[in-house]
Design a protein around this motif. Structure first.
Motif, PDB file in Angstrom:
ATOM      1  N   LYS A   1       0.861  -1.165   0.000  1.00 38.88           N
ATOM      2  CA  LYS A   1       0.000   0.000   0.000  1.00 38.88           C
ATOM      3  C   LYS A   1       0.909   1.231   0.000  1.00 38.88           C
ATOM      4  CE  LYS A   1      -3.979  -2.252   1.943  1.00 38.88           C
ATOM      5  NZ  LYS A   1      -5.080  -2.188   2.907  1.00 38.88           N
ATOM      6  N   GLN A   2       1.094   1.775  -1.152  1.00 34.37           N
ATOM      7  CA  GLN A   2       1.990   2.915  -1.314  1.00 34.37           C
ATOM      8  C   GLN A   2       1.228   4.178  -1.002  1.00 34.37           C
ATOM      9  OE1 GLN A   2       3.863   3.112  -5.182  1.00 34.37           O
ATOM     10  NE2 GLN A   2       3.788   5.323  -5.148  1.00 34.37           N
ATOM     11  N   PHE A   3       1.690   4.904  -0.020  1.00 30.71           N
ATOM     12  CA  PHE A   3       1.012   6.140   0.332  1.00 30.71           C
ATOM     13  C   PHE A   3       1.760   7.303  -0.285  1.00 30.71           C
ATOM     14  CE2 PHE A   3      -1.937   8.672   2.474  1.00 30.71           C
ATOM     15  CZ  PHE A   3      -1.285   9.776   2.983  1.00 30.71           C
TER      16      PHE A   3
ATOM     17  N   ASP B   1      -6.125  14.103  -3.034  1.00 33.31           N
ATOM     18  CA  ASP B   1      -7.135  14.547  -2.072  1.00 33.31           C
ATOM     19  C   ASP B   1      -7.079  16.065  -1.945  1.00 33.31           C
ATOM     20  OD1 ASP B   1      -8.107  12.987   1.091  1.00 33.31           O
ATOM     21  OD2 ASP B   1      -8.985  14.682  -0.022  1.00 33.31           O
TER      22      ASP B   1
ATOM     23  N   ASP C   1     -12.872   0.990  -8.253  1.00 29.59           N
ATOM     24  CA  ASP C   1     -12.124   1.296  -7.036  1.00 29.59           C
ATOM     25  C   ASP C   1     -10.627   1.057  -7.241  1.00 29.59           C
ATOM     26  OD1 ASP C   1     -14.702  -0.433  -6.590  1.00 29.59           O
ATOM     27  OD2 ASP C   1     -14.718   1.053  -4.974  1.00 29.59           O
ATOM     28  N   ALA C   2     -10.283   0.017  -8.005  1.00 31.51           N
ATOM     29  CA  ALA C   2      -8.877  -0.276  -8.279  1.00 31.51           C
ATOM     30  C   ALA C   2      -8.282   0.815  -9.171  1.00 31.51           C
ATOM     31  CB  ALA C   2      -8.728  -1.641  -8.922  1.00 31.51           C
TER      32      ALA C   2
ATOM     33  N   ARG D   1      -7.513   3.665  -6.989  1.00 33.34           N
ATOM     34  CA  ARG D   1      -6.335   3.366  -6.164  1.00 33.34           C
ATOM     35  C   ARG D   1      -5.049   3.591  -6.940  1.00 33.34           C
ATOM     36  NH1 ARG D   1      -3.066  -1.374  -7.186  1.00 33.34           N
ATOM     37  NH2 ARG D   1      -4.979  -2.609  -7.197  1.00 33.34           N
TER      38      ARG D   1
ATOM     39  N   GLU E   1      -4.403   7.222  -7.511  1.00 33.18           N
ATOM     40  CA  GLU E   1      -3.953   7.862  -6.269  1.00 33.18           C
ATOM     41  C   GLU E   1      -2.494   7.568  -5.949  1.00 33.18           C
ATOM     42  OE1 GLU E   1      -6.892   6.433  -3.514  1.00 33.18           O
ATOM     43  OE2 GLU E   1      -8.490   7.421  -4.680  1.00 33.18           O
TER      44      GLU E   1
ATOM     45  N   GLN F   1      -3.287   8.525   9.259  1.00 35.41           N
ATOM     46  CA  GLN F   1      -2.852   8.325   7.885  1.00 35.41           C
ATOM     47  C   GLN F   1      -3.113   6.882   7.503  1.00 35.41           C
ATOM     48  OE1 GLN F   1       1.423   8.538   6.444  1.00 35.41           O
ATOM     49  NE2 GLN F   1       0.852  10.683   6.387  1.00 35.41           N
ATOM     50  N   MET F   2      -3.921   6.684   6.499  1.00 39.89           N
ATOM     51  CA  MET F   2      -4.259   5.335   6.069  1.00 39.89           C
ATOM     52  C   MET F   2      -3.646   5.072   4.702  1.00 39.89           C
ATOM     53  SD  MET F   2      -6.360   2.841   7.194  1.00 39.89           S
ATOM     54  CE  MET F   2      -7.424   2.401   5.807  1.00 39.89           C
ATOM     55  N   PRO F   3      -2.799   4.078   4.596  1.00 40.20           N
ATOM     56  CA  PRO F   3      -2.299   3.731   3.267  1.00 40.20           C
ATOM     57  C   PRO F   3      -3.406   3.077   2.455  1.00 40.20           C
ATOM     58  CG  PRO F   3      -1.559   2.129   4.879  1.00 40.20           C
ATOM     59  CD  PRO F   3      -2.313   3.175   5.641  1.00 40.20           C
ATOM     60  N   GLY F   4      -3.194   2.971   1.176  1.00 38.91           N
ATOM     61  CA  GLY F   4      -4.202   2.346   0.338  1.00 38.91           C
ATOM     62  C   GLY F   4      -5.304   3.316  -0.035  1.00 38.91           C
ATOM     63  N   HIS F   5      -6.350   2.769  -0.573  1.00 38.74           N
ATOM     64  CA  HIS F   5      -7.443   3.556  -1.141  1.00 38.74           C
ATOM     65  C   HIS F   5      -8.483   3.844  -0.059  1.00 38.74           C
ATOM     66  CE1 HIS F   5     -10.405   4.970  -3.918  1.00 38.74           C
ATOM     67  NE2 HIS F   5     -11.234   3.982  -3.655  1.00 38.74           N
ATOM     68  N   VAL F   6      -8.687   5.094   0.251  1.00 37.20           N
ATOM     69  CA  VAL F   6      -9.727   5.472   1.201  1.00 37.20           C
ATOM     70  C   VAL F   6     -10.629   6.506   0.557  1.00 37.20           C
ATOM     71  CG1 VAL F   6      -8.275   4.981   3.202  1.00 37.20           C
ATOM     72  CG2 VAL F   6      -8.412   7.301   2.340  1.00 37.20           C
ATOM     73  N   ARG F   7     -11.890   6.526   0.960  1.00 34.67           N
ATOM     74  CA  ARG F   7     -12.884   7.409   0.366  1.00 34.67           C
ATOM     75  C   ARG F   7     -13.217   8.601   1.249  1.00 34.67           C
ATOM     76  NH1 ARG F   7     -13.503   7.773  -4.538  1.00 34.67           N
ATOM     77  NH2 ARG F   7     -15.771   7.943  -4.604  1.00 34.67           N
TER      78      ARG F   7
ATOM     79  N   PRO G   1     -12.567  11.988   2.642  1.00 25.56           N
ATOM     80  CA  PRO G   1     -11.674  13.074   2.244  1.00 25.56           C
ATOM     81  C   PRO G   1     -10.928  13.678   3.427  1.00 25.56           C
ATOM     82  CG  PRO G   1     -13.969  13.753   2.015  1.00 25.56           C
ATOM     83  CD  PRO G   1     -13.982  12.332   2.423  1.00 25.56           C
ATOM     84  N   PHE G   2      -9.736  14.165   3.135  1.00 26.76           N
ATOM     85  CA  PHE G   2      -8.849  14.706   4.163  1.00 26.76           C
ATOM     86  C   PHE G   2      -9.503  15.851   4.922  1.00 26.76           C
ATOM     87  CE2 PHE G   2      -4.657  14.907   5.932  1.00 26.76           C
ATOM     88  CZ  PHE G   2      -4.486  16.217   6.316  1.00 26.76           C
TER      89      PHE G   2
ATOM     90  N   PRO H   1     -14.832  -0.270  -0.504  1.00 28.50           N
ATOM     91  CA  PRO H   1     -14.008   0.164  -1.632  1.00 28.50           C
ATOM     92  C   PRO H   1     -12.517   0.025  -1.342  1.00 28.50           C
ATOM     93  CG  PRO H   1     -15.056   2.051  -0.551  1.00 28.50           C
ATOM     94  CD  PRO H   1     -15.645   0.825   0.055  1.00 28.50           C
TER      95      PRO H   1
ATOM     96  N   GLN I   1     -11.112  -2.450  -0.009  1.00 33.08           N
ATOM     97  CA  GLN I   1     -10.736  -3.815  -0.364  1.00 33.08           C
ATOM     98  C   GLN I   1     -10.915  -4.082  -1.852  1.00 33.08           C
ATOM     99  OE1 GLN I   1      -9.462  -6.033   1.943  1.00 33.08           O
ATOM    100  NE2 GLN I   1      -9.441  -4.218   3.241  1.00 33.08           N
TER     101      GLN I   1
ATOM    102  N   ALA J   1     -10.472  -2.127  -4.142  1.00 40.58           N
ATOM    103  CA  ALA J   1      -9.351  -1.497  -4.842  1.00 40.58           C
ATOM    104  C   ALA J   1      -8.187  -2.462  -5.049  1.00 40.58           C
ATOM    105  CB  ALA J   1      -8.874  -0.285  -4.049  1.00 40.58           C
TER     106      ALA J   1
END
Lengths: 128, 100
Positions: A5-7, A20, A61-62, A65, A68, B20-26, B28-29, B48, B50, B52
């Motif tokens: 999971k690349q942030f 964002d 969703d992918a 991702r 992002e 801070q959450m890695p990965g895809h989150v919905r 908004p900041f 979403p 998962q 992702a």
């Protein structure tokens, strides 16, 4: 398929992800609406086909991702559908539909043909 | 974060989680850590975060329309004092707001 999971934080220094943008002072929203170009419609159609129930290669969703995960300079510098097609390309490789080599080889063929025809070929940034 | 079953109902006061959450989150900041109220329970959806990663996204996650006061979100908000913003927030991004 990698599960890392690349942030990718934006350079605002507060840890918000690169995509964002809500609440940032980055100027007024461009409300100019344009007719979608053929390229844009094709990218959109490709997404519908690949993410649709019949093929289900990946979910939207992918796509989000992967978009992002772009570096900030690429995220900001590429157009909306450019980011999509880059992400679609990455996901096709991730889901083992095509290999990176197959995609690169086909692109090289197309570039060669277009160059021979005297057409300009834009080289986009590499998708994450 | 683990998906949970529906924990809130309309009218409940909630606070959006931070972190801070890695990965895809919905989420908004600009809503992280903000206090709001459940305006509507939308329904249950696959996660979403998962989906992702090509995972099934189960168990289903409860999704809410959460209402925030614009004056609480923006330090320099100059609009009407009654102005609100509603956003779709998943259950696992919310905690019960116990502050007055």
């Amino acid at each position: 398929m990698t599960q890392t999971k690349q942030f990718n934080p934006r350079d605002t220094g507060d840890g918000r992800a690169v995509h964002d943008l809500g609440g940032l002072s980055i100027g007024p929203i461009d409300r100019d609406e344009h007719e979608l170009t053929f390229y844009e419609k094709r990218v959109d159609a490709l997404l519908m086909l690949l993410a649709g129930p019949k093929r289900g290669i990946f979910r939207v969703d992918a796509l989000r991702r992967v978009v992002e995960e772009y570096a900030q300079s690429d995220y900001d510098g590429l157009g909306y559908y450019d980011r999509w097609i880059g992400a679609i390309s990455t996901l096709l490789v991730e889901q083992e539909v095509l290999s990176a080599e197959e995609i690169d080889a086909r692109c090289a063929e197309i570039r060669k043909r277009l160059d021979a025809d005297g057409q300009r070929v834009a080289r986009g940034a590499k998708a994450p | 974060m683990k998906a949970q079953t529906q924990r809130f109902g309309v009218g409940d006061r909630v606070r959006v989680r931070t972190g801070q959450m890695p990965g895809h989150v919905r989420t908004p900041f600009y809503l992280r850590g903000k206090r709001g109220m459940i305006a509507d329970v939308v329904g249950d959806f696959r996660s979403p975060e998962q989906l992702a990663y090509h995972k099934p996204g189960l168990p289903l996650c409860a999704l809410y329309h959460v209402r925030f006061e614009q004056g609480q979100l923006w330090a320099d908000y100059a609009g009407n004092a009654n102005d609100v913003l509603e956003a779709d927030i998943f259950d696992h991004w919310l905690d019960r707001d116990t502050e007055d």
